[in-house]
Motif scaffolding. Structure first.
Motif, PDB file in Angstrom:
ATOM      1  N   MET A 110       7.055 -14.286   6.517  1.00  0.00           N
ATOM      2  CA  MET A 110       6.039 -13.341   6.280  1.00  0.00           C
ATOM      3  C   MET A 110       6.630 -11.976   6.703  1.00  0.00           C
ATOM      4  N   LYS A 111       6.400 -10.889   5.752  1.00  0.00           N
ATOM      5  CA  LYS A 111       6.610  -9.603   6.274  1.00  0.00           C
ATOM      6  C   LYS A 111       5.863  -9.344   7.488  1.00  0.00           C
ATOM      7  N   LYS A 112       6.488  -8.317   8.193  1.00  0.00           N
ATOM      8  CA  LYS A 112       5.887  -7.740   9.166  1.00  0.00           C
ATOM      9  C   LYS A 112       5.431  -6.087   9.055  1.00  0.00           C
ATOM     10  N   LEU A 113       4.156  -5.801   9.158  1.00  0.00           N
ATOM     11  CA  LEU A 113       3.757  -4.421   8.803  1.00  0.00           C
ATOM     12  C   LEU A 113       3.347  -3.752  10.273  1.00  0.00           C
ATOM     13  N   GLY A 114       3.961  -2.956  10.924  1.00  0.00           N
ATOM     14  CA  GLY A 114       3.410  -2.222  12.042  1.00  0.00           C
ATOM     15  C   GLY A 114       2.215  -1.352  11.452  1.00  0.00           C
ATOM     16  N   VAL A 115       1.221  -1.247  12.215  1.00  0.00           N
ATOM     17  CA  VAL A 115       0.143  -0.069  12.086  1.00  0.00           C
ATOM     18  C   VAL A 115      -0.135   0.759  13.138  1.00  0.00           C
ATOM     19  N   ILE A 116      -0.126   1.955  13.213  1.00  0.00           N
ATOM     20  CA  ILE A 116      -0.383   2.931  14.421  1.00  0.00           C
ATOM     21  C   ILE A 116      -1.386   3.879  13.547  1.00  0.00           C
ATOM     22  N   VAL A 117      -2.389   4.000  14.382  1.00  0.00           N
ATOM     23  CA  VAL A 117      -3.443   4.904  14.069  1.00  0.00           C
ATOM     24  C   VAL A 117      -3.639   5.892  15.190  1.00  0.00           C
ATOM     25  N   ASN A 118      -3.279   7.370  15.120  1.00  0.00           N
ATOM     26  CA  ASN A 118      -3.691   8.402  15.847  1.00  0.00           C
ATOM     27  C   ASN A 118      -5.401   8.590  15.675  1.00  0.00           C
ATOM     28  N   PRO A 119      -6.170   8.401  16.716  1.00  0.00           N
ATOM     29  CA  PRO A 119      -7.575   8.493  16.623  1.00  0.00           C
ATOM     30  C   PRO A 119      -8.048   9.800  16.280  1.00  0.00           C
ATOM     31  N   VAL A 120      -7.419  10.685  16.917  1.00  0.00           N
ATOM     32  CA  VAL A 120      -7.898  12.179  17.008  1.00  0.00           C
ATOM     33  C   VAL A 120      -7.242  12.835  16.068  1.00  0.00           C
ATOM     34  N   ALA A 121      -6.448  12.544  15.082  1.00  0.00           N
ATOM     35  CA  ALA A 121      -5.904  13.137  14.420  1.00  0.00           C
ATOM     36  C   ALA A 121      -6.533  13.882  13.232  1.00  0.00           C
TER      37      ALA A 121
ATOM     38  N   ALA B 279      -6.022   3.081   3.156  1.00  0.00           N
ATOM     39  CA  ALA B 279      -4.863   2.592   2.896  1.00  0.00           C
ATOM     40  C   ALA B 279      -4.615   0.908   2.953  1.00  0.00           C
ATOM     41  N   LEU B 280      -5.112   0.649   4.118  1.00  0.00           N
ATOM     42  CA  LEU B 280      -4.887  -1.065   4.398  1.00  0.00           C
ATOM     43  C   LEU B 280      -5.628  -1.701   3.311  1.00  0.00           C
ATOM     44  N   LYS B 281      -6.592  -1.150   2.846  1.00  0.00           N
ATOM     45  CA  LYS B 281      -7.392  -1.638   1.885  1.00  0.00           C
ATOM     46  C   LYS B 281      -6.599  -2.221   0.506  1.00  0.00           C
ATOM     47  N   VAL B 282      -5.812  -1.303   0.155  1.00  0.00           N
ATOM     48  CA  VAL B 282      -4.707  -1.316  -0.799  1.00  0.00           C
ATOM     49  C   VAL B 282      -3.910  -2.553  -0.638  1.00  0.00           C
ATOM     50  N   ILE B 283      -3.112  -2.581   0.741  1.00  0.00           N
ATOM     51  CA  ILE B 283      -2.361  -3.797   1.190  1.00  0.00           C
ATOM     52  C   ILE B 283      -2.976  -5.010   1.308  1.00  0.00           C
ATOM     53  N   ALA B 284      -4.264  -4.977   1.206  1.00  0.00           N
ATOM     54  CA  ALA B 284      -4.849  -6.168   1.539  1.00  0.00           C
ATOM     55  C   ALA B 284      -4.690  -7.131   0.467  1.00  0.00           C
ATOM     56  N   ARG B 285      -4.225  -6.947  -0.845  1.00  0.00           N
ATOM     57  CA  ARG B 285      -3.973  -7.944  -1.716  1.00  0.00           C
ATOM     58  C   ARG B 285      -2.890  -8.765  -1.327  1.00  0.00           C
ATOM     59  N   LEU B 286      -2.091  -8.419  -0.351  1.00  0.00           N
ATOM     60  CA  LEU B 286      -0.781  -9.121   0.194  1.00  0.00           C
ATOM     61  C   LEU B 286      -1.314  -9.841   1.544  1.00  0.00           C
ATOM     62  N   GLN B 287      -2.394  -9.899   1.619  1.00  0.00           N
ATOM     63  CA  GLN B 287      -3.008 -10.473   2.985  1.00  0.00           C
ATOM     64  C   GLN B 287      -2.490 -11.759   3.502  1.00  0.00           C
ATOM     65  N   ASP B 288      -2.006 -12.552   2.596  1.00  0.00           N
ATOM     66  CA  ASP B 288      -1.554 -13.996   2.919  1.00  0.00           C
ATOM     67  C   ASP B 288       0.072 -13.821   3.074  1.00  0.00           C
ATOM     68  N   GLN B 289       0.667 -12.723   2.688  1.00  0.00           N
ATOM     69  CA  GLN B 289       2.068 -12.587   2.775  1.00  0.00           C
ATOM     70  C   GLN B 289       2.495 -11.506   3.728  1.00  0.00           C
ATOM     71  N   VAL B 290       1.494 -11.045   4.443  1.00  0.00           N
ATOM     72  CA  VAL B 290       1.696  -9.684   5.498  1.00  0.00           C
ATOM     73  C   VAL B 290       1.309 -10.112   6.802  1.00  0.00           C
ATOM     74  N   GLU B 291       1.943  -9.777   7.646  1.00  0.00           N
ATOM     75  CA  GLU B 291       1.397 -10.112   9.050  1.00  0.00           C
ATOM     76  C   GLU B 291       1.358  -8.438   9.595  1.00  0.00           C
ATOM     77  N   ILE B 292       0.077  -8.330  10.007  1.00  0.00           N
ATOM     78  CA  ILE B 292       0.011  -6.858  10.678  1.00  0.00           C
ATOM     79  C   ILE B 292       0.350  -6.812  12.224  1.00  0.00           C
ATOM     80  N   ILE B 293       0.904  -6.081  12.759  1.00  0.00           N
ATOM     81  CA  ILE B 293       0.963  -5.947  14.093  1.00  0.00           C
ATOM     82  C   ILE B 293       0.811  -4.689  14.485  1.00  0.00           C
ATOM     83  N   THR B 294      -0.265  -4.579  15.406  1.00  0.00           N
ATOM     84  CA  THR B 294      -1.044  -3.342  15.701  1.00  0.00           C
ATOM     85  C   THR B 294      -1.120  -3.094  17.210  1.00  0.00           C
ATOM     86  N   TYR B 295      -1.719  -1.970  17.592  1.00  0.00           N
ATOM     87  CA  TYR B 295      -2.221  -1.808  18.785  1.00  0.00           C
ATOM     88  C   TYR B 295      -3.824  -1.832  19.005  1.00  0.00           C
ATOM     89  N   PRO B 296      -4.144  -1.873  20.132  1.00  0.00           N
ATOM     90  CA  PRO B 296      -5.764  -2.258  20.417  1.00  0.00           C
ATOM     91  C   PRO B 296      -6.434  -1.272  19.808  1.00  0.00           C
TER      92      PRO B 296
END
Length: 373
Positions: free
Chosen positions: A1-12, A48-65
């Protein structure tokens, strides 16, 4: 599976609607909250992530809490792998930098992050000098000068999806730019190139760096004269930020804020440097007109640096009462791409698409397409 790192700056982006022209620093964020600002980046990351959701079974998301990616990934339908730790509700730039480093160590194929130019700087500080891993920004800040961002959240999702599918494997170096926010609030633009990050090569979905133009003074003065001469009595004019729109205020011999939104009625200042709330209260239910310019090299006319002109303001004023001004040199710097809108309301963005008559000088106009990407 592909690995997608996701980072959100919550105050941006919190400073945009309330007219603070940025969100960097604890004091500015505190002031933004006191003025009623709400986070912009979580909803944009989810889009943005909802667009990528069509690859849900092919992508592992690695993210912060929590609000730094976990919440957004779950809202988009993913079951992410959560790493690291944060003090929820009190995140800072160091959290973003640590997250980027941890994701590189985890072997992600690409980092998708939501924020503004300050966030891009943090990512660059953390990984820019030694990592080959590509990154891509979801635009969520007040100022987006850097070329590491997609043109809007949906485009970020599409570009990331193509990369993860192996359909867009070319990589290019893109500029990381940022400005001095204190100088910015005083009406001075002091931009600096901090370095380069690798991004997926995709001219359709990924924006250019913000650029200046070589527009002749006479052309800008002609635009100002054209707008001033056609101002209607008892109609409120909302003048967006920028040097081209500044010329209108100068033509009227009125005080102005170069990087804020000013309001004019019967060729007199009604208000300078308004917030979104102030602007809505001024225009609600009244005959009004919006005048904005395009960002050179990028093409955005709404949603970059003029977030005070919000979806509810635009709907109240009406698409038919929006005028775009731009020199021909500026339009050349954007061609062949369309002018862009990224208001934060996808349905409104679609409604705003179409051809507009752009004022390019005294009694000089041309038709130009406005689109989403």
């Amino acid at each position: 599976m592909k690995k997608l790192g996701v980072i959100v700056n919550p105050v941006a982006g919190m400073g945009g609607r309330v007219g603070l022209k940025g969100s960097d620093g604890d004091e500015i964020q505190k002031k933004a909250r006191e003025l009623g600002a709400k986070p912009e980046s979580p909803l944009r990351a989810i889009e943005a992530l909802k667009v990528i959701a069509r690859l849900q079974d092919q992508v592992e998301i690695i993210t912060y809490p929590h609000e730094m990616g976990e919440d957004e990934a779950r809202a988009a339908g993913f079951d992410p792998r959560v790493i690291g730790s944060i003090n929820s509700g009190a995140t800072n730039p160091e959290d973003t930098m640590q997250a980027a480093q941890d994701m590189v160590a985890a072997g992600v194929d690409i980092i998708l992050f939501a924020g503004g130019d300050g966030t891009a700087r943090n990512i660059y500080t953390a990984v820019g000098s030694g990592s080959e891993i590509p990154v891509l920004g979801i635009p969520a800040g007040v100022k987006i000068h850097s070329a590491v961002y997609a043109v809007n959240p949906k485009s970020a999702g599409e570009a990331a999806t193509l990369f993860l599918e192996g359909k867009a494997v070319n990589i290019r170096e893109a500029e990381v730019m940022d400005i001095d926010e204190d100088a910015f609030r005083e009406g001075r633009v002091s931009a600096r190139l901090y370095g380069y990050l690798n991004v997926p090569e995709n001219k359709k979905y990924v924006q250019n760096v913000k650029s200046g133009t070589r527009s002749e003074k006479a052309e800008i003065e002609g635009i100002a004269a054209e707008i001033a001469a056609n101002m209607k009595h008892d109609v409120i004019y909302v003048i967006g930020p920028g040097t081209t729109t500044r010329s209108i205020m100068q033509k009227l011999d009125l005080p102005y804020t170069l990087l804020g939104v000013d309001v004019v009625l019967n060729k007199q200042v009604l208000a300078n440097d308004v917030s979104e709330q102030q602007l809505y209260e001024i225009v609600e239910g009244k005959p009004s007109h919006i005048v904005v310019t395009a960002i050179g090299g990028q093409g955005h006319i709404l949603g970059r640096g003029n977030q005070q002109i919000s979806p509810r303001v635009i709907r109240d004023v009406g698409k038919e009462n929006i005028t775009v001004v731009a020199s021909r040199d500026k339009l050349v710097s954007i061609m062949p791409r369309p002018l862009l809108v990224d208001t934060g309301d996808p349905e409104l963005d679609r409604q705003l698409s179409g051809y507009y008559r752009i004022v390019t000088g005294w009694q000089d106009t041309l038709m130009y397409k406005v689109g989403l990407e």
